[in-house]
Design a protein around this motif. Sequence first.
Motif, short mmCIF file in Angstrom:
data_model
loop_
_atom_site.label_atom_id
_atom_site.label_comp_id
_atom_site.label_asym_id
_atom_site.label_seq_id
_atom_site.Cartn_x
_atom_site.Cartn_y
_atom_site.Cartn_z
N LEU A 114 0.76 -1.08 0.24
CA LEU A 114 0.22 0.00 -0.16
C LEU A 114 0.78 1.41 -0.07
CD1 LEU A 114 -2.85 -0.68 2.15
CD2 LEU A 114 -3.05 -0.48 -0.22
N SER A 115 2.08 0.96 0.22
CA SER A 115 2.99 2.25 0.17
C SER A 115 3.07 2.86 -1.46
CB SER A 115 4.31 1.95 0.70
OG SER A 115 5.25 1.10 -0.16
N LEU A 116 2.58 1.88 -2.37
CA LEU A 116 2.67 2.35 -3.63
C LEU A 116 1.77 3.45 -3.81
CD1 LEU A 116 2.89 -1.14 -5.41
CD2 LEU A 116 4.64 0.44 -5.28
N LEU A 148 -7.12 1.15 6.68
CA LEU A 148 -5.57 1.03 6.78
C LEU A 148 -5.25 1.20 8.31
CD1 LEU A 148 -4.38 4.03 4.27
CD2 LEU A 148 -4.16 1.58 3.95
N GLU A 149 -4.22 0.20 8.43
CA GLU A 149 -3.60 0.11 9.81
C GLU A 149 -2.63 1.30 10.13
OE1 GLU A 149 -3.83 -2.21 12.21
OE2 GLU A 149 -5.35 -3.31 10.93
N PRO A 150 -2.43 1.82 11.39
CA PRO A 150 -1.61 2.83 11.36
C PRO A 150 -0.19 2.59 10.80
CG PRO A 150 -2.58 2.52 13.56
CD PRO A 150 -3.15 1.34 12.52
N ALA A 151 0.25 1.65 10.73
CA ALA A 151 1.66 1.43 10.04
C ALA A 151 1.72 1.54 8.87
CB ALA A 151 2.29 -0.16 10.43
N GLU A 152 0.53 1.05 8.07
CA GLU A 152 0.33 1.16 6.63
C GLU A 152 0.06 2.52 6.13
OE1 GLU A 152 -1.88 -2.91 5.39
OE2 GLU A 152 -3.30 -1.33 6.31
N GLU A 153 -0.75 3.40 7.10
CA GLU A 153 -0.90 4.78 6.68
C GLU A 153 0.67 5.51 6.69
OE1 GLU A 153 -3.18 8.44 8.99
OE2 GLU A 153 -4.39 6.76 8.28
N ASP A 154 1.50 5.17 7.66
CA ASP A 154 2.38 5.73 8.10
C ASP A 154 3.60 5.42 6.86
OD1 ASP A 154 1.98 6.86 10.44
OD2 ASP A 154 2.82 5.43 11.51
N GLY A 155 3.48 4.04 6.34
CA GLY A 155 4.12 3.48 5.17
C GLY A 155 3.83 4.47 4.26
N LEU A 156 2.56 4.79 4.00
CA LEU A 156 2.00 5.40 2.64
C LEU A 156 2.66 6.83 2.70
CD1 LEU A 156 -1.44 5.21 1.24
CD2 LEU A 156 -0.47 7.39 1.50
N VAL A 157 2.64 7.63 3.61
CA VAL A 157 3.14 8.90 3.84
C VAL A 157 4.68 9.17 3.89
CG1 VAL A 157 3.20 10.89 5.33
CG2 VAL A 157 0.98 9.72 5.38
N ALA A 159 6.43 7.09 1.97
CA ALA A 159 6.65 6.87 0.58
C ALA A 159 6.62 8.12 -0.54
CB ALA A 159 5.86 5.56 0.00
N ALA A 160 5.39 8.69 0.04
CA ALA A 160 5.22 9.82 -0.62
C ALA A 160 6.21 11.07 -0.44
CB ALA A 160 3.83 10.61 -0.17
N SER A 161 6.75 10.91 0.92
CA SER A 161 7.84 12.00 1.07
C SER A 161 9.09 11.41 0.60
CB SER A 161 7.99 12.02 2.71
OG SER A 161 9.23 12.89 3.11
N GLU A 162 9.65 10.24 0.54
CA GLU A 162 10.47 9.81 -0.13
C GLU A 162 10.58 9.98 -1.83
OE1 GLU A 162 12.75 5.62 -1.32
OE2 GLU A 162 11.05 5.65 -0.21
N ALA A 163 9.40 10.07 -2.30
CA ALA A 163 9.42 10.30 -3.63
C ALA A 163 9.76 11.79 -3.94
CB ALA A 163 8.02 9.70 -4.38
N PHE A 164 8.86 12.73 -3.17
CA PHE A 164 9.11 13.99 -3.32
C PHE A 164 10.65 14.63 -3.22
CE2 PHE A 164 4.63 14.81 -2.37
CZ PHE A 164 4.29 15.69 -3.42
N ALA A 165 11.28 13.87 -2.14
CA ALA A 165 12.60 14.28 -1.73
C ALA A 165 13.40 13.80 -3.01
CB ALA A 165 13.21 13.42 -0.52
N GLN A 166 13.28 12.63 -3.52
CA GLN A 166 14.00 12.41 -4.86
C GLN A 166 13.80 13.00 -5.92
OE1 GLN A 166 16.53 9.92 -4.60
NE2 GLN A 166 16.10 8.55 -3.22
N VAL A 167 12.51 13.26 -6.24
CA VAL A 167 12.29 14.05 -7.33
C VAL A 167 13.17 15.57 -7.31
CG1 VAL A 167 10.46 15.79 -8.59
CG2 VAL A 167 10.16 13.19 -8.26
N ARG A 168 12.96 16.29 -5.91
CA ARG A 168 13.55 17.31 -5.69
C ARG A 168 15.15 17.39 -6.02
NH1 ARG A 168 12.30 18.01 -0.96
NH2 ARG A 168 14.18 17.20 0.31
N GLU A 169 15.66 16.18 -5.59
CA GLU A 169 17.03 16.27 -5.90
C GLU A 169 17.39 15.98 -7.19
OE1 GLU A 169 19.48 13.62 -3.30
OE2 GLU A 169 18.39 14.51 -1.39
N LEU A 170 16.59 15.26 -8.03
CA LEU A 170 16.60 15.10 -9.45
C LEU A 170 16.79 16.37 -10.35
CD1 LEU A 170 15.02 12.03 -11.45
CD2 LEU A 170 14.90 14.33 -12.42
N LEU A 171 15.66 17.07 -9.66
CA LEU A 171 15.42 18.57 -10.49
C LEU A 171 16.66 19.32 -10.18
CD1 LEU A 171 11.85 19.25 -9.82
CD2 LEU A 171 12.93 18.39 -12.04
#
Length: 392
Positions: A114-116, A148-157, A159-171
């Motif tokens: 679900l982090s996807l 969603l279990e709390p751990a699943e929700e945390d994992g989803l958020v 993952a979003a933060s990780e993707a944002f950070a990687q896009v920021r570094e890419l740009l």
Amino acid sequence: MTLAERLCDEARAHQAQLEVLPCFQALASRSLLPESHRALHQALALLHRDLTWALAAASHPALVAASAEDPPLHPLLEPGLIHEPPQEVLQSPVLIRAIALGERMRSAVHREPLSLLGYHYALQLAPFPLPGTTPWHELTRLLEGVSLEPAEEDGLVHAASEAFAQVRELLDALHPPRELPPAYWLNRDAGSHPITADVDELRAAVRAAETSWEEFPYYAWRYGEHGRHFSWSDSAWLVMLGRESDDAVWKHVSWLGRLLAARGMPRLMLERHLRVLHQELVRAKPALQEGDGVLSRVAERMAGERRRFIDDETMCSLAMDFDMRVGPEWSQRLRRTGELLVAAVADECGGLAQAVPSLSAWMCEPSRFPTVWIHAVEDTLVRARALCRIPS
């Protein structure tokens, strides 16, 4: 705070950082260099392909629904550009970061499915927000009726933060252009050591690192994301060693094993990583033979050194006893800890004086572990030392 609110806050904070980047401003003013624009399209194509693959490989209804959506091309991007992902050799080192994030998404299929949705949210809906859109509401719609279990929700958020950070570094890497070592794009602290530029080999290297981290949760517990990036860059360097002689590779790997053992990573972890890396390279390059390859041979040589002091049967027995003492919850949280403790003793018997202290100091920290765990660690080390053979 609801999931939608958490994602909204996460998006606003990251988008504020994106919009002040020179690359984003150059996109907005249509002044981004053509080669940087092409590299951006290739990076987005890589990420889109890997996210599409990961969503298609998952079976959860929310992920199936996400895979059916294809958001419109943002007006800042050029619809006429060819943006197929590179097939063989990378033309821009910036794409290395996109490959690493792509492999993270692929590994999420079995690691945390679900982090996807967090990756989907950050990459498909939010990195270049269209005027008047509220992308977190779109994700909330996908999650309607999903508990969603709390751990699943945390994992989803996360993952979003990780993707944002990687896009920021890419740009940030795209513009203004900078001459930096390729390893920088995997790990900013990696220095200037060489890494492979072959797309398949690079993917294999990152996949092997991700597999190693799944095999030993201790990695993530102790070293966090900063350590993960070192695993990526080390793995991509080890791929390059596969072109050298057995003796040359042994020299490099022995040096790395000593360095890591002194920092709390028994050489068993590197031994296992070399085996996984060889397997991933065989999958990526079918012309290679499963039983061939210098990395596999060096891994077996490392295992032979370990077994001189403690054989596999003894290690397995001590590890099983450790798991029984700490109980199922803790033995699952930090899988294979018993093996790591015994392997550290074998390293110590082999002359690496810091192998045990660098591991046990962290493993016996009362603020981190319960008393039963600490006693099990201490007892396992005592028993392993007593059983360690000193070759004549």
